[in-house]
Design an enzyme around this catalytic site. Structure first.
Site, PDB file in Angstrom:
ATOM      1  N   HIS A   7       0.856  -1.018   0.019  1.00  0.00           N
ATOM      2  CA  HIS A   7       0.107  -0.002  -0.183  1.00  0.00           C
ATOM      3  C   HIS A   7       0.615   1.290  -0.047  1.00  0.00           C
ATOM      4  O   HIS A   7       1.738   1.532   1.006  1.00  0.00           O
ATOM      5  CB  HIS A   7      -0.949   0.096   1.332  1.00  0.00           C
ATOM      6  CG  HIS A   7      -1.660   0.943   1.497  1.00  0.00           C
ATOM      7  ND1 HIS A   7      -1.930   1.954   2.590  1.00  0.00           N
ATOM      8  CD2 HIS A   7      -2.779   1.571   0.564  1.00  0.00           C
ATOM      9  CE1 HIS A   7      -2.924   2.561   2.605  1.00  0.00           C
ATOM     10  NE2 HIS A   7      -3.350   2.738   1.244  1.00  0.00           N
ATOM     11  N   ARG A   8       0.968   2.000  -0.967  1.00  0.00           N
ATOM     12  CA  ARG A   8       1.443   3.224  -1.417  1.00  0.00           C
ATOM     13  C   ARG A   8       3.035   2.813  -1.373  1.00  0.00           C
ATOM     14  O   ARG A   8       4.036   3.463  -0.892  1.00  0.00           O
ATOM     15  CB  ARG A   8       1.392   4.360  -0.160  1.00  0.00           C
ATOM     16  CG  ARG A   8       0.018   4.476  -0.216  1.00  0.00           C
ATOM     17  CD  ARG A   8      -0.356   5.555   1.103  1.00  0.00           C
ATOM     18  NE  ARG A   8      -1.997   5.760   1.451  1.00  0.00           N
ATOM     19  CZ  ARG A   8      -2.348   6.292   2.582  1.00  0.00           C
ATOM     20  NH1 ARG A   8      -1.683   7.169   3.257  1.00  0.00           N
ATOM     21  NH2 ARG A   8      -3.568   6.373   2.722  1.00  0.00           N
ATOM     22  N   GLU A  34       0.403  -0.808  -4.813  1.00  0.00           N
ATOM     23  CA  GLU A  34      -0.866   0.182  -4.975  1.00  0.00           C
ATOM     24  C   GLU A  34      -0.064   1.722  -4.786  1.00  0.00           C
ATOM     25  O   GLU A  34       0.835   1.905  -3.992  1.00  0.00           O
ATOM     26  CB  GLU A  34      -1.881   0.149  -3.765  1.00  0.00           C
ATOM     27  CG  GLU A  34      -2.935   0.886  -4.259  1.00  0.00           C
ATOM     28  CD  GLU A  34      -3.181   2.011  -3.363  1.00  0.00           C
ATOM     29  OE1 GLU A  34      -3.933   2.771  -3.191  1.00  0.00           O
ATOM     30  OE2 GLU A  34      -1.969   2.425  -2.430  1.00  0.00           O
ATOM     31  N   ASP A  36      -1.403   6.083  -5.629  1.00  0.00           N
ATOM     32  CA  ASP A  36      -2.307   7.079  -5.703  1.00  0.00           C
ATOM     33  C   ASP A  36      -1.825   8.327  -6.756  1.00  0.00           C
ATOM     34  O   ASP A  36      -0.819   8.471  -6.687  1.00  0.00           O
ATOM     35  CB  ASP A  36      -2.554   7.733  -4.645  1.00  0.00           C
ATOM     36  CG  ASP A  36      -2.981   6.857  -3.264  1.00  0.00           C
ATOM     37  OD1 ASP A  36      -3.950   6.169  -3.272  1.00  0.00           O
ATOM     38  OD2 ASP A  36      -2.027   6.605  -2.451  1.00  0.00           O
ATOM     39  N   HIS A  49      -0.985  10.742  -2.213  1.00  0.00           N
ATOM     40  CA  HIS A  49      -2.552  10.291  -1.810  1.00  0.00           C
ATOM     41  C   HIS A  49      -3.177  11.775  -1.525  1.00  0.00           C
ATOM     42  O   HIS A  49      -4.290  11.675  -1.623  1.00  0.00           O
ATOM     43  CB  HIS A  49      -2.012   9.579  -0.536  1.00  0.00           C
ATOM     44  CG  HIS A  49      -3.291   9.120   0.084  1.00  0.00           C
ATOM     45  ND1 HIS A  49      -4.161  10.171   1.228  1.00  0.00           N
ATOM     46  CD2 HIS A  49      -4.199   8.174   0.001  1.00  0.00           C
ATOM     47  CE1 HIS A  49      -5.171   9.609   1.309  1.00  0.00           C
ATOM     48  NE2 HIS A  49      -5.186   8.287   0.964  1.00  0.00           N
ATOM     49  N   GLU A 109      -4.604   3.683  -8.196  1.00  0.00           N
ATOM     50  CA  GLU A 109      -5.695   4.235  -7.662  1.00  0.00           C
ATOM     51  C   GLU A 109      -5.743   5.782  -8.160  1.00  0.00           C
ATOM     52  O   GLU A 109      -4.964   6.775  -7.963  1.00  0.00           O
ATOM     53  CB  GLU A 109      -5.792   4.220  -5.998  1.00  0.00           C
ATOM     54  CG  GLU A 109      -7.012   4.866  -5.712  1.00  0.00           C
ATOM     55  CD  GLU A 109      -7.055   5.128  -4.202  1.00  0.00           C
ATOM     56  OE1 GLU A 109      -6.269   4.668  -3.333  1.00  0.00           O
ATOM     57  OE2 GLU A 109      -8.106   6.039  -3.903  1.00  0.00           O
ATOM     58  N   LYS A 111      -7.151   9.200  -7.838  1.00  0.00           N
ATOM     59  CA  LYS A 111      -7.761   9.928  -6.702  1.00  0.00           C
ATOM     60  C   LYS A 111      -8.842  10.590  -7.312  1.00  0.00           C
ATOM     61  O   LYS A 111      -9.097  11.062  -8.538  1.00  0.00           O
ATOM     62  CB  LYS A 111      -6.633  10.918  -6.222  1.00  0.00           C
ATOM     63  CG  LYS A 111      -5.654  10.292  -5.149  1.00  0.00           C
ATOM     64  CD  LYS A 111      -6.567   9.882  -3.855  1.00  0.00           C
ATOM     65  CE  LYS A 111      -5.897   8.796  -3.202  1.00  0.00           C
ATOM     66  NZ  LYS A 111      -6.821   7.931  -2.340  1.00  0.00           N
ATOM     67  N   ASP A 234       0.247  -2.232   4.516  1.00  0.00           N
ATOM     68  CA  ASP A 234       1.335  -1.136   4.904  1.00  0.00           C
ATOM     69  C   ASP A 234       2.602  -2.320   5.187  1.00  0.00           C
ATOM     70  O   ASP A 234       3.688  -1.533   5.505  1.00  0.00           O
ATOM     71  CB  ASP A 234       1.034  -0.423   6.098  1.00  0.00           C
ATOM     72  CG  ASP A 234       0.039   0.798   5.654  1.00  0.00           C
ATOM     73  OD1 ASP A 234       0.025   1.138   4.464  1.00  0.00           O
ATOM     74  OD2 ASP A 234      -0.857   1.079   6.620  1.00  0.00           O
TER      75      ASP A 234
HETATM   76  O1  G3P Z   1      -6.555   0.979  -2.771  1.00  0.00           O
HETATM   77  C1  G3P Z   1      -6.811   0.964  -1.300  1.00  0.00           C
HETATM   78  C2  G3P Z   1      -6.508   2.229  -0.625  1.00  0.00           C
HETATM   79  O2  G3P Z   1      -5.225   2.770  -1.006  1.00  0.00           O
HETATM   80  C3  G3P Z   1      -7.779   3.159  -0.529  1.00  0.00           C
HETATM   81  O3  G3P Z   1      -7.445   3.884   0.342  1.00  0.00           O
HETATM   82  O4  G3P Z   1      -7.082   6.380   1.206  1.00  0.00           O
HETATM   83  O5  G3P Z   1      -5.304   4.665   1.279  1.00  0.00           O
HETATM   84  O6  G3P Z   1      -5.834   5.528  -1.069  1.00  0.00           O
HETATM   85  P1  G3P Z   1      -6.353   5.263   0.530  1.00  0.00           P
HETATM   86 MG    MG Z   2      -4.756   4.264  -2.516  1.00  0.00          MG
END
Ligand code: G3P
Ligand code: MG
Length: 247
Positions: A7-8, A34, A36, A49, A109, A111, A234
């Protein structure tokens, strides 16, 4: 095939959504990440993000007021650790190059761009252009909480799998109508409050399910045993390699 998404990037080892965080995926045997994406005032697409600088850089203010020339002056790494001092906010183009070089797979992702619909459409076109630059053996999913943007993306790019994101509070019985409208292949629900019955319903309808953000190995195991296809975490570095490489 079960998937662990960083994640990120490896966001507990390096500053989130930086090239350093993405490169660390390869070092830890993590194949999927993943990230953003959002867009600057001059239409440069960047990996971020937040649409403000305040949380993860040494500056404050809106992303939508910046141009590519400002990126050199912004430090998106030193808030996390001294060794990351000077780490920039990456452009999407730089990100695509790293993904190809490190042979990573990506959950991009989009935004929900607060700079307006015109900018959102430019963002979509630029995301698609970047995807077209990916090597043919790279895999990609495009996800968004903004289902209208995701619908537009699929219209422009039907060959790329897409995912509707839901926060727990917005996951109602119309979830399938929304996925159908978007032509989405995946549902990406929030972990909070997710039950086995809900997962079964998603799977019975033929959708793949990736859950975010799962930072507990026991919970991830439970979700996988319920039939979930992937988790976004994470702490990808803590997952056993057998899980990272599971088929
Ligand atoms: O894609 C899963 C997650 O990244 C979604 O929430 O706010 O962390 O971008 P957020
Ligand atoms: Mg995300």
């Amino acid at each position: 095939m079960k998937t662990v998404f960083a994640h990120r990037g490896m966001s507990s080892l390096a500053p989130e959504n930086t090239l350093a965080a993405f490169k660390q995926c390869a070092e830890h045997g993590v194949k999927w990440l993943e990230c953003d994406v959002d867009i600057l005032a001059d239409d440069t697409v960047v990996i971020s993000h937040d649409d403000t600088l305040d949380r993860c850089t040494n500056k404050s203010g809106s992303l939508y007021d910046l141009t590519i020339n400002d990126l050199d002056t912004i430090d998106a790494g030193s808030w996390f650790g001294d060794e990351f001092k000077g780490e920039p906010i990456p452009t999407y183009d730089q990100f695509i190059d790293v993904v190809n070089e490190y042979k990573l797979n990506v959950n991009i992702e989009i935004k929900s761009c607060a700079a307006g619909w015109e900018k959102t459409l430019i963002l979509l076109d630029k995301v698609i252009a970047g995807i077209r630059r990916l090597d043919s053996d790279r895999e990609v999913i495009v996800s968004s909480f903004n289902h209208v943007a995701l619908y537009e993306f699929k219209k422009r790019c039907p060959d790329v799998p897409t995912a509707c994101l839901f926060v727990a509070e917005n996951l109602w019985d119309d979830w399938e109508s929304l996925l159908q409208a978007c032509g989405a292949d995946y549902i990406h629900p929030e972990d909070k409050g997710l039950t086995q019955e809900m997962v079964q319903k998603f799977k019975q309808k033929g959708y793949k399910v990736n859950v975010y953000t799962v930072n507990c190995l026991k919970r991830a195991n439970q979700l996988f045993n319920w039939g979930v296809d992937g988790v976004c975490t994470d702490i990808a570095q803590n997952f056993p390699s057998s899980r990272l490489n599971a088929q």
